[in-house]
Design an enzyme around this catalytic site. Sequence first.
Site, short mmCIF file in Angstrom:
data_model
loop_
_atom_site.label_atom_id
_atom_site.label_comp_id
_atom_site.label_asym_id
_atom_site.label_seq_id
_atom_site.Cartn_x
_atom_site.Cartn_y
_atom_site.Cartn_z
N GLY A 121 -55.32 -14.94 1.08
CA GLY A 121 -55.86 -13.61 1.32
C GLY A 121 -56.90 -13.12 0.33
O GLY A 121 -56.99 -11.92 0.07
N THR A 122 -57.75 -14.02 -0.19
CA THR A 122 -58.81 -13.51 -1.08
C THR A 122 -59.84 -12.71 -0.29
O THR A 122 -60.41 -11.75 -0.82
CB THR A 122 -59.51 -14.64 -1.88
OG1 THR A 122 -60.20 -15.51 -1.00
CG2 THR A 122 -58.51 -15.42 -2.73
N ARG B 165 -47.22 -19.26 23.01
CA ARG B 165 -48.34 -18.57 22.38
C ARG B 165 -48.47 -17.15 22.92
O ARG B 165 -48.76 -16.21 22.19
CB ARG B 165 -49.63 -19.35 22.72
CG ARG B 165 -50.43 -19.75 21.54
CD ARG B 165 -51.52 -20.70 21.95
NE ARG B 165 -51.37 -21.97 21.26
CZ ARG B 165 -51.70 -22.18 19.99
NH1 ARG B 165 -52.22 -21.23 19.27
NH2 ARG B 165 -51.51 -23.35 19.43
N MET C 149 -55.04 -18.90 10.60
CA MET C 149 -55.19 -20.27 11.05
C MET C 149 -54.39 -20.57 12.31
O MET C 149 -53.72 -21.59 12.42
CB MET C 149 -54.79 -21.23 9.92
CG MET C 149 -55.55 -21.00 8.63
SD MET C 149 -57.35 -20.94 8.86
CE MET C 149 -57.80 -22.60 8.43
N ARG C 150 -54.50 -19.66 13.28
CA ARG C 150 -53.76 -19.83 14.54
C ARG C 150 -54.77 -19.64 15.66
O ARG C 150 -55.49 -18.63 15.68
CB ARG C 150 -52.70 -18.74 14.58
CG ARG C 150 -51.61 -18.92 15.56
CD ARG C 150 -50.41 -19.64 15.02
NE ARG C 150 -49.64 -20.07 16.17
CZ ARG C 150 -49.21 -21.29 16.35
NH1 ARG C 150 -49.41 -22.21 15.45
NH2 ARG C 150 -48.55 -21.60 17.45
N LEU D 200 -56.16 -18.49 19.10
CA LEU D 200 -55.78 -17.37 19.97
C LEU D 200 -56.21 -17.69 21.40
O LEU D 200 -57.27 -18.28 21.63
CB LEU D 200 -56.47 -16.09 19.48
CG LEU D 200 -56.00 -15.63 18.10
CD1 LEU D 200 -56.94 -14.60 17.49
CD2 LEU D 200 -54.57 -15.06 18.17
N ASN E 182 -64.40 -12.77 12.78
CA ASN E 182 -63.79 -13.87 12.02
C ASN E 182 -64.75 -14.30 10.92
O ASN E 182 -65.97 -14.18 11.07
CB ASN E 182 -63.55 -15.05 12.97
CG ASN E 182 -62.96 -16.26 12.27
OD1 ASN E 182 -62.03 -16.14 11.46
ND2 ASN E 182 -63.49 -17.44 12.55
N HIS F 284 -65.80 -17.73 8.78
CA HIS F 284 -65.64 -19.17 8.84
C HIS F 284 -66.49 -19.81 7.74
O HIS F 284 -67.64 -19.41 7.53
CB HIS F 284 -66.08 -19.69 10.22
CG HIS F 284 -65.93 -21.17 10.36
ND1 HIS F 284 -64.70 -21.78 10.50
CD2 HIS F 284 -66.85 -22.17 10.33
CE1 HIS F 284 -64.87 -23.10 10.57
NE2 HIS F 284 -66.16 -23.36 10.47
C1 GAR Z 1 -61.61 -18.85 3.87
O1 GAR Z 1 -62.45 -19.80 3.26
C2 GAR Z 1 -62.00 -18.65 5.33
O2 GAR Z 1 -63.38 -18.73 5.55
C3 GAR Z 1 -61.28 -19.81 5.97
O3 GAR Z 1 -60.03 -19.85 5.34
C4 GAR Z 1 -60.18 -19.37 3.99
C5 GAR Z 1 -59.16 -18.28 3.76
O4 GAR Z 1 -59.14 -17.91 2.41
N1 GAR Z 1 -61.15 -19.62 7.39
C6 GAR Z 1 -61.20 -20.60 8.27
O5 GAR Z 1 -61.35 -21.77 7.97
C7 GAR Z 1 -61.08 -20.16 9.72
N2 GAR Z 1 -61.67 -21.12 10.61
P1 GAR Z 1 -58.43 -16.58 1.95
O6 GAR Z 1 -57.01 -16.59 2.54
O7 GAR Z 1 -58.41 -16.67 0.45
O8 GAR Z 1 -59.23 -15.42 2.45
#
Ligand code: GAR
Length: 218
Positions: free
Chosen positions: A14-15, A67, A92-93, A95, A109, A111
């Site tokens: 969750g940063t 789902r 990471m699920r 939808l 989102n 990415h």
């Molecule tokens: C982030 O790098 C985000 O871009 C990626 O997961 C990480 C979550 O980090 N998302 C994906 O890959 C989605 N396809 P966080 O939990 O520290 O925010």
Amino acid sequence: MRKLKLAVLISGGGTNLQALIDACNDPSYPAEIAVVVSNRPDAYGLERAKSAGISAECVDHKDYETREDFEDILHDRLKDHDVELVCLAGFMRLLTATFVGKWKDRMINIHPSLLPSYKGLHTHARAIEDGVRFGGCTVHFVRPEMDDGPIIMQAAVPIDANETEDSLAKKVLTYEHTLYPEAVRLVAEGKVRVSGQKCVFKDTDLGSVGLISPVPAN
Ligand code: GAR
């Protein structure tokens, strides 16, 4: 000041959620987080939300047979909090098209690649392997296809000669933390809207400075 009500959906550390929490702490920021929902009970992001005094809920996908059952409950939680914009932040699920349809143009989102390149997982490792000069990150409206949809903001990050997956992930993540709150601001202020497959902007500087790597000798 009217603030757009956000839900932030997470699965992990969750940063990016933290970057949104920090942005929302500024009284002049045009959005507020109504609820944080994780699909994993052990996601550290839930602690971040609680520390910030934000409702933190877990809808564990393992508790549901299908789902659709999982998403029905998730949808109810979002409705309970009068959510106006859903922000996927390391959620990471996958939808379903039904759920995505319910939140069309109201779900975004982040990415870790310059979409439409490198959809899916291991984006940084794949970019390094291919020898591309720039990695990056993208905030986009969500469509049923994975990592697809109108692009709101992108950051391009040069890939160094000795780059590793970890070093690139760290560099890109710092840009994500700038990008996500700014993208939410654009949506909240009505400065971006979807037109066909693209976003169109009003009163917004799209920039004009290009990047070259390697830097030309003269
Ligand atoms: C982030 O790098 C985000 O871009 C990626 O997961 C990480 C979550 O980090 N998302 C994906 O890959 C989605 N396809 P966080 O939990 O520290 O925010």
